[in-house]
Write an enzyme that holds these catalytic residues in place. Structure first.
Site, mmCIF file in Angstrom:
data_model
loop_
_atom_site.group_PDB
_atom_site.id
_atom_site.type_symbol
_atom_site.label_atom_id
_atom_site.label_comp_id
_atom_site.label_asym_id
_atom_site.label_seq_id
_atom_site.Cartn_x
_atom_site.Cartn_y
_atom_site.Cartn_z
ATOM 1 N N ASP A 193 -7.611 2.063 2.077
ATOM 2 C CA ASP A 193 -7.286 2.824 3.285
ATOM 3 C C ASP A 193 -8.155 4.067 3.412
ATOM 4 O O ASP A 193 -7.954 4.870 4.303
ATOM 5 C CB ASP A 193 -5.790 3.224 3.198
ATOM 6 C CG ASP A 193 -5.221 3.627 4.544
ATOM 7 O OD1 ASP A 193 -5.864 3.309 5.567
ATOM 8 O OD2 ASP A 193 -4.160 4.258 4.580
ATOM 9 N N HIS A 218 -5.236 10.135 0.294
ATOM 10 C CA HIS A 218 -5.864 10.295 1.619
ATOM 11 C C HIS A 218 -4.929 10.881 2.668
ATOM 12 O O HIS A 218 -5.374 11.658 3.506
ATOM 13 C CB HIS A 218 -6.471 8.970 2.092
ATOM 14 C CG HIS A 218 -5.592 7.788 1.901
ATOM 15 N ND1 HIS A 218 -5.480 7.146 0.688
ATOM 16 C CD2 HIS A 218 -4.764 7.132 2.745
ATOM 17 C CE1 HIS A 218 -4.624 6.141 0.810
ATOM 18 N NE2 HIS A 218 -4.176 6.116 2.043
ATOM 19 N N HIS A 241 0.864 -1.193 0.000
ATOM 20 C CA HIS A 241 0.000 0.000 0.000
ATOM 21 C C HIS A 241 0.889 1.228 0.000
ATOM 22 O O HIS A 241 1.622 1.469 0.956
ATOM 23 C CB HIS A 241 -0.937 -0.019 1.201
ATOM 24 C CG HIS A 241 -1.711 1.267 1.312
ATOM 25 N ND1 HIS A 241 -2.505 1.722 0.276
ATOM 26 C CD2 HIS A 241 -1.779 2.203 2.284
ATOM 27 C CE1 HIS A 241 -3.047 2.877 0.627
ATOM 28 N NE2 HIS A 241 -2.612 3.207 1.830
ATOM 29 N N ASP A 294 1.360 4.890 0.227
ATOM 30 C CA ASP A 294 1.090 6.292 0.523
ATOM 31 C C ASP A 294 2.265 7.077 -0.033
ATOM 32 O O ASP A 294 3.394 6.864 0.389
ATOM 33 C CB ASP A 294 0.968 6.497 2.030
ATOM 34 C CG ASP A 294 -0.130 5.616 2.619
ATOM 35 O OD1 ASP A 294 -1.279 5.756 2.196
ATOM 36 O OD2 ASP A 294 0.189 4.780 3.488
#
Ligand SMILES: [Zn+2]
Length: 899
Positions: free
Chosen positions: A125, A351, A13, A15
């Protein structure tokens, strides 16, 4: 008996920025991608790697290693690298409806450049999920959606209670939208890391799998079990195939497959049981204790949200509509430049970025991206405005007059006091020294004639002359060197009333030839401190609050616009009130009123109060932060020492608009606190409405039984509304995404500012800049409506319109093929909120998109020949829509209009 299948999907994931600055994460991404390319070469049994649902990762990697593009392409084509469907992994609620669509659209275009995209809407997420996801996925050819939050998984042995609408016993569930659309949803019930770091050592592996298999089977609705082999920024597990060989040996009843989402979803879809739960609309962890919804990220670093809203409005509602008008029937529409602006803006939409829950350096870089995107938008808008003005025939105006065009780029009729600076005269540097030219213009300024503003019929329109001055300026002609000059500039304010949707009109400033309309009536009465127009009467009380009469319903709304200040000992994710619960209200302080503008068309007054608030939290907070004490267990209080902050609010009213507009400013010199503005409605209702993504969502004013958090923060786009059967209140905003409905009085509380000193989540990360020190300003509005739906919708549309000023451009007197006033399109449907007007991606038509603000169906038409009109999906592909003239309940509708 068939073996249970364990589908192991390797992923990371990603980010792009979060607890370190962008480049720190970026450099690790280069290593991850290098490792993957190596692994694909050396381990043929490694099925594939899921690239986190976002194509931007490929750009990020190739920016550093452009020479490996062919290899990357090869492995995507081979199905080893699984890409798409989105461009970035956004926060649903804090970006606009259109920004959500562009993430899908650009993600699809980018995926297509590389090969196939994964058929899975990916929200692993996301901090809560938007209610229209199902419809949006359907309109993007995606049949599945995976998400990590929002629904409470109860597990196979637990019942799902009837009153728990947001629980599911399975990790798979049907997810329905307000329009009835339905997709198969996959909840990461054990998070998207439930198959991370699989042991190779037999003893450890046994322990690992005993637990992991039990966890995944607790929620799985079929014999197809999903194990996610990865987590945040996780390096690829190079020996995962070996680890699966060990697992196969240990558990002969299971088939362990290194796999991918497409295969897993295909298997699940075939075996779906009939009793699968169905969940409805938005998923915001309604059935939890309320502490970890992460909705307070809507008020973390509000300056980001304000900037984001401005740039979104610039691209969506100003630049694109102007370009669509200017370049209709041509190939000159700036597709590439706009895509660049959108991509730059969307780099701020992941996000951890737009939520304001990263470290300071991340958010500093975001401000630069916002500026870059805005500059592109502004440049393109100015170009388009000039092209539009050049095409309009302005010969009707008198010689020497200065015509100017006013464009309503919004999809709803608009009234506004328009400010425009007119160049009345100029003296080029080519004809004299700058100093001489300055003097020349100064002499013209001294002899400035009496002026008037006229419409196309020559009728005078009242206006206010705000300023006249001489100053340097320059032209940048497209095919010539720059032209510097001294100009004589006149700034005026003109009321523009009821300008139709997607239309323009042309006015002119000229030497006065007829009497100006005189009227001594003023909208602000100094004696009684009262602002009044045809619809409203608002009196400022000595404590700074307002008492407002809504003349449509004869209702009086008291105690409006009260400021509330509380301590915040939380972090960027979560608001936590200080243990002393000390709350300061502006009504305890005396207000001063100053008149800024007061005439028959508009009044602006400034209400100021010196409010004394605690300087920060007490010393206990630093200890609680440094020792990483959970939010729910903190007991810090507010400091004893107080500081005075002068809170000033400009309240505006005009003759043409049924609303009050507010601009509140103050210099924030205090720490660890939250400021909200309160509008008590006193209305008796259990629900309220707010604008969300392509919907006006109805939410409960009460929390569920399991809720423990003393607050219940919610997300909004342009407005929140509380109403009963007789009428109601709409509070609009610009980039203030957090509100709460306070059960006492059903007050609409809008968060203006939250100042906190740490990021939160998994450790201690200091974030001094999240204290938001310095001058802060906040824009919002207040309007009332009667019992009719039309009146309520009008208040919604007005709040949306407030975010987009009318656009103006000066022109000269010239021939042209276009009329002085014209509406480009007329869309007949009162409840249809237009979110997009642009040229189609294929450059041969116009696109108009919007959504139904209600759950009623309605006729809809665009004023073009029927053969030129078709409905398309979010990717602008034709739909087999037999009911294109009907706007269905909660429908998102996109028209493609051939020229
Ligand atoms: Zn994340």
């Amino acid at each position: 008996m068939n073996k249970k299948k364990v589908f192991v999907v390797s992923h990371s994931h990603w980010d792009r920025e979060w607890y370190m600055g962008y480049e720190h994460h970026h450099m690790r991404l280069v290593t991850l991608m290098d490792d993957l390319l190596e692994l694909f070469k050396t381990e043929p049994r490694f099925d594939s790697f899921h690239l986190d649902g976002q194509t931007i990762i490929l750009d990020d990697y190739l920016q550093v290693r452009p020479e490996r593009e062919a290899e990357v392409r090869h492995y995507i084509e081979e199905g080893k690298l699984k890409v798409g469907p989105f461009y970035i992994l956004q926060d649903d609620f804090l970006i606009s409806s259109e920004a959500n669509t562009r993430d899908i659209l650009i993600g699809a275009q980018e995926s297509k450049k590389w090969g196939n995209k994964v058929n899975l809407g990916y929200f692993p997420d996301t901090f809560g999920n938007m209610g229209q996801t199902a419809q949006m996925m359907k309109l993007s050819n995606l049949d599945f959606a995976a998400f990590g939050r929002g629904v409470k998984p109860t597990g196979l042995n637990n019942q799902v209670f009837e009153n728990e609408n947001y629980s599911s016993q399975y990790s798979e569930m049907w997810w329905k939208g307000p329009d009835g659309s339905k997709v198969l949803g996959v909840l990461f019930a054990n998070w998207y890391s439930n198959g991370n770091e699989i042991p190779v050592d037999k003893v450890t592996a046994k322990k690992y799998w005993d637990q992991k298999l039990q966890d995944v089977e607790k929620y799985a609705s079929t014999d197809n079990l999903l194990m996610m082999n990865g987590v945040d920024h996780q390096p690829v597990q190079k020996d995962v195939i070996e680890a699966l060989d060990v697992a196969s040996e240990l558990y002969p009843d299971y088939e362990f497959i290194h796999s991918n989402f497409d295969d897993y979803l295909k298997a699940v879809a075939q075996d779906i049981p009939e009793d699968l739960s169905a969940i409805d609309g938005e998923l915001t962890s309604q059935e939890t204790d309320g502490w970890y919804t992460l909705a307070n990220t809507a008020s973390s670093r509000i300056y980001l949200k304000q900037k984001n809203t401005q740039v979104q409005r610039q691209l969506e509602n100003i630049t694109e509509p102007l370009a669509a008008i200017a370049y209709k029937n041509t190939n000159d529409y700036p597709h590439d430049q706009l895509k660049y602006a959108w991509k730059t803006l969307m780099q701020n939409h992941p996000h951890d970025s737009i939520c304001g829950c990263s470290v300071d350096e991340v958010h500093r870089e975001m401000m630069t991206r916002f500026e870059k995107s805005r500059e592109v938008g502004e440049f393109l808008a100015n170009d388009a405005l000039n092209i539009i003005a050049d095409k309009i025939n302005t010969n009707v105006f008198a010689v020497g007059s200065k015509p100017f065009v006013v464009v309503n780029t919004q999809g709803y009729e608009k009234s506004q006091m328009v400010s425009i600076e007119i160049e009345w005269d100029r003296a080029p540097f080519s004809e004299g020294t700058p100093n001489d030219q300055y003097e020349l213009m100064q002499s013209k300024l001294a002899e400035l004639p009496e002026l008037e503003v006229v419409d196309k019929h020559g009728y005078g329109i009242p206006f206010e002359l705000v300023k006249s001055e001489v100053r340097f300026d320059y032209d940048l002609p497209k095919e010539q060197f720059r032209i510097p000059y001294m100009g004589l500039f006149i700034t005026i304010r003109v009321p523009v009333e009821s300008l139709p949707a997607l239309s323009w009109t042309t006015l002119a400033l000229q030497k006065k030839t007829q009497a100006v309309i005189k009227n001594d009536h003023k909208l602000f009465d100094v004696e009684s401190n009262t602002l009044e127009n045809n619809w409203l009467k608002a009196t400022v009380k000595s404590d700074g609050s307002l008492t407002i009469l809504d003349k449509k319903t004869n209702r009086i709304y008291d105690d409006q616009m009260i400021f509330e200040d509380t301590g915040d000992i939380g972090n960027e994710y979560i608001y936590r009130q200080s243990a002393d619960k000390k709350t300061i209200y502006s009504t305890d302080f005396q207000a001063e009123v100053e008149v800024l503008i007061n005439n028959e068309y508009e009044a602006k007054i400034k209400v100021s109060q010196d409010i004394c608030i605690p300087v920060s939290a007490d010393e206990r907070l630093e200890y609680e932060q440094k020792s990483v004490i959970d939010i729910t267990e903190r007991i810090a209080r507010r400091a004893k020492e107080c500081r005075t902050i002068r809170v000033s609010t400009v309240i505006g009213i005009t003759k043409m608009e049924d609303q009050l507009k507010f601009l509140t400013t103050f210099d924030n010199t205090c720490l660890d606190h939250r400021v909200r503005v309160l509008f008590p409605t006193q209305l008796d209702t259990n629900t309220h409405n707010a604008e969300s993504i392509y919907e006006v969502v109805e939410r409960s004013n009460q929390v569920s039984d399991s809720w423990k958090n003393p607050t219940n923060p919610q997300h909004q786009q342009a407005f929140a509304n509380v109403h009963d059967n007789h009428g109601g209140v709409t509070v609009g905003n610009l980039g203030l995404n957090e509100y709460e409905i306070l059960s006492q009085d059903n007050t609409i509380a809008v968060t203006l500012l939250r100042s906190v000193g740490e990021m939160g989540d998994w450790g201690y990360f200091e974030t001094k800049e999240a204290q938001c020190q310095g001058m802060q300003s906040f824009v919002y509005s207040l309007s009332f409506h009667d019992k009719s739906i039309a009146s309520r919708i009008n208040s919604y549309m007005q709040a949306r319109n407030n975010q987009v000023p009318l656009q103006t451009v000066q022109t000269d007197i010239h021939d042209g093929e276009w009329k002085l006033s014209h509406a480009v399109y007329k869309v007949s449907a009162e409840d249809f909120a237009i979110t997009c007007f642009k040229q189609s991606e294929d450059g041969v038509a116009d696109i108009i998109r919007g959504y139904n603000m209600t759950n009623e169906s309605e006729d809809i038409n665009v004023n073009v020949e029927k053969t030129k009109l078709q409905t398309v999906n979010l990717l602008e592909e034709p739909l087999n829509d037999i009911s294109k003239e009907v706007l269905k309940p909660a429908e998102i509708k996109t028209f493609k209009i051939d020229w």
